[in-house]
Design a protein around this motif. Structure first.
Motif, PDB file in Angstrom:
ATOM      1  N   UNK A   1      -0.835  -4.149  -7.379  1.00 40.17           N
ATOM      2  CA  UNK A   1      -1.456  -4.505  -6.100  1.00 40.17           C
ATOM      3  C   UNK A   1      -1.848  -3.233  -5.349  1.00 40.17           C
ATOM      4  N   UNK A   2      -0.940  -2.262  -5.303  1.00 38.87           N
ATOM      5  CA  UNK A   2      -1.243  -1.001  -4.620  1.00 38.87           C
ATOM      6  C   UNK A   2      -2.377  -0.243  -5.312  1.00 38.87           C
TER       7      UNK A   2
ATOM      8  N   UNK B   1      -8.118   1.461  -5.124  1.00 40.02           N
ATOM      9  CA  UNK B   1      -9.501   1.366  -5.606  1.00 40.02           C
ATOM     10  C   UNK B   1     -10.449   0.959  -4.484  1.00 40.02           C
ATOM     11  N   UNK B   2     -10.000   0.058  -3.639  1.00 34.73           N
ATOM     12  CA  UNK B   2     -10.814  -0.365  -2.490  1.00 34.73           C
ATOM     13  C   UNK B   2     -11.043   0.809  -1.540  1.00 34.73           C
ATOM     14  N   UNK B   3     -10.023   1.626  -1.356  1.00 39.33           N
ATOM     15  CA  UNK B   3     -10.133   2.805  -0.475  1.00 39.33           C
ATOM     16  C   UNK B   3     -11.019   3.869  -1.117  1.00 39.33           C
TER      17      UNK B   3
ATOM     18  N   UNK C   1      -1.898   6.907  -5.981  1.00 42.90           N
ATOM     19  CA  UNK C   1      -2.962   6.477  -6.890  1.00 42.90           C
ATOM     20  C   UNK C   1      -4.276   7.185  -6.582  1.00 42.90           C
ATOM     21  N   UNK C   2      -4.578   7.372  -5.328  1.00 47.77           N
ATOM     22  CA  UNK C   2      -5.796   8.108  -4.960  1.00 47.77           C
ATOM     23  C   UNK C   2      -5.693   9.545  -5.471  1.00 47.77           C
TER      24      UNK C   2
ATOM     25  N   UNK D   1       0.796  -1.234   0.000  1.00 45.14           N
ATOM     26  CA  UNK D   1       0.000   0.000   0.000  1.00 45.14           C
ATOM     27  C   UNK D   1       0.828   1.284   0.000  1.00 45.14           C
ATOM     28  N   UNK D   2       2.134   1.173  -0.205  1.00 47.62           N
ATOM     29  CA  UNK D   2       2.969   2.377  -0.153  1.00 47.62           C
ATOM     30  C   UNK D   2       2.679   3.370  -1.279  1.00 47.62           C
ATOM     31  N   UNK D   3       2.065   2.934  -2.357  1.00 46.72           N
ATOM     32  CA  UNK D   3       1.731   3.840  -3.457  1.00 46.72           C
ATOM     33  C   UNK D   3       0.249   4.214  -3.495  1.00 46.72           C
TER      34      UNK D   3
END
Length: 187
Positions: free
Chosen positions: A162-163, A168-170, A46-47, A40-42
């Protein structure tokens, strides 16, 4: 418009903080030098890409500066600086198209293209260090193909995708929140 800019500024600041905290404190880290993968570091970058190009660049630049002042090795800081390029390009693309028209398949294709751009930037930095002789001896024992192309190149593509999925989930529940929903309504 003025309040929307204020919200964007506040969100950029929060995303920068998140982008710095995750790599520093995450318990889910894989270190296979010269590559490092922190789950999740990226996600913050992405958001930010879905909000605006300015926010994407601010978050990527802010995390880079944070790594520099945090005393991270220069190779990590330079790898982070390459995020500015893919974040800006990806955000421009998202702005150009109607974000709401991205199907699940097109979103994954977009994620792949961004991951490749991400990997190319990081490969360039690590290659400079590799050919400059500025990596530890173990990298030279493994060779360029294993140390750089596979670990950094292919590893970055997988890690980035993966990140992106985590982002997208967030994003999904954030779209329902005001005033974030206004900024993310087309995601």
């Amino acid at each position: 418009m003025k309040s929307q800019n204020t919200v964007k500024l506040a969100i950029a600041g929060l995303l920068i903080a998140i982008g710095l905290i995750i790599p520093m404190f995450s318990p889910v880290k894989i270190l296979l030098e010269p590559a490092s993968f922190t789950l999740a570091s990226h996600a913050a970058i992405f958001i930010a890409m879905f909000i605006s190009p300015v926010v994407a660049v601010a978050v990527a630049a802010g995390t880079t500066i944070g790594f520099f002042f945090g005393g991270f090795p220069i190779i990590v800081v330079l790898r982070a600086s390459t995020h500015i390029v893919f974040a800006f390009a990806g955000s421009l693309y998202l702005r150009k198209i109607s974000k709401g028209k991205l199907s699940a398949v097109k979103l994954r294709i977009f994620s792949f293209y961004i991951a490749v751009a991400h990997a190319v930037g990081e490969l360039a930095v690590v290659s400079i260090f590799y050919f400059g002789g500025n990596l530890s001896a173990i990298h030279f024992e493994k060779g360029f193909f294993m140390s750089v192309l596979l670990l950094v190149g292919l590893g970055t593509i997988v890690h980035s995708m993966v990140d992106f999925e985590i982002a997208q989930i967030i994003l999904y529940p954030l779209k329902k929140q005001k005033p974030l929903g206004v900024l993310l309504e087309k995601c």
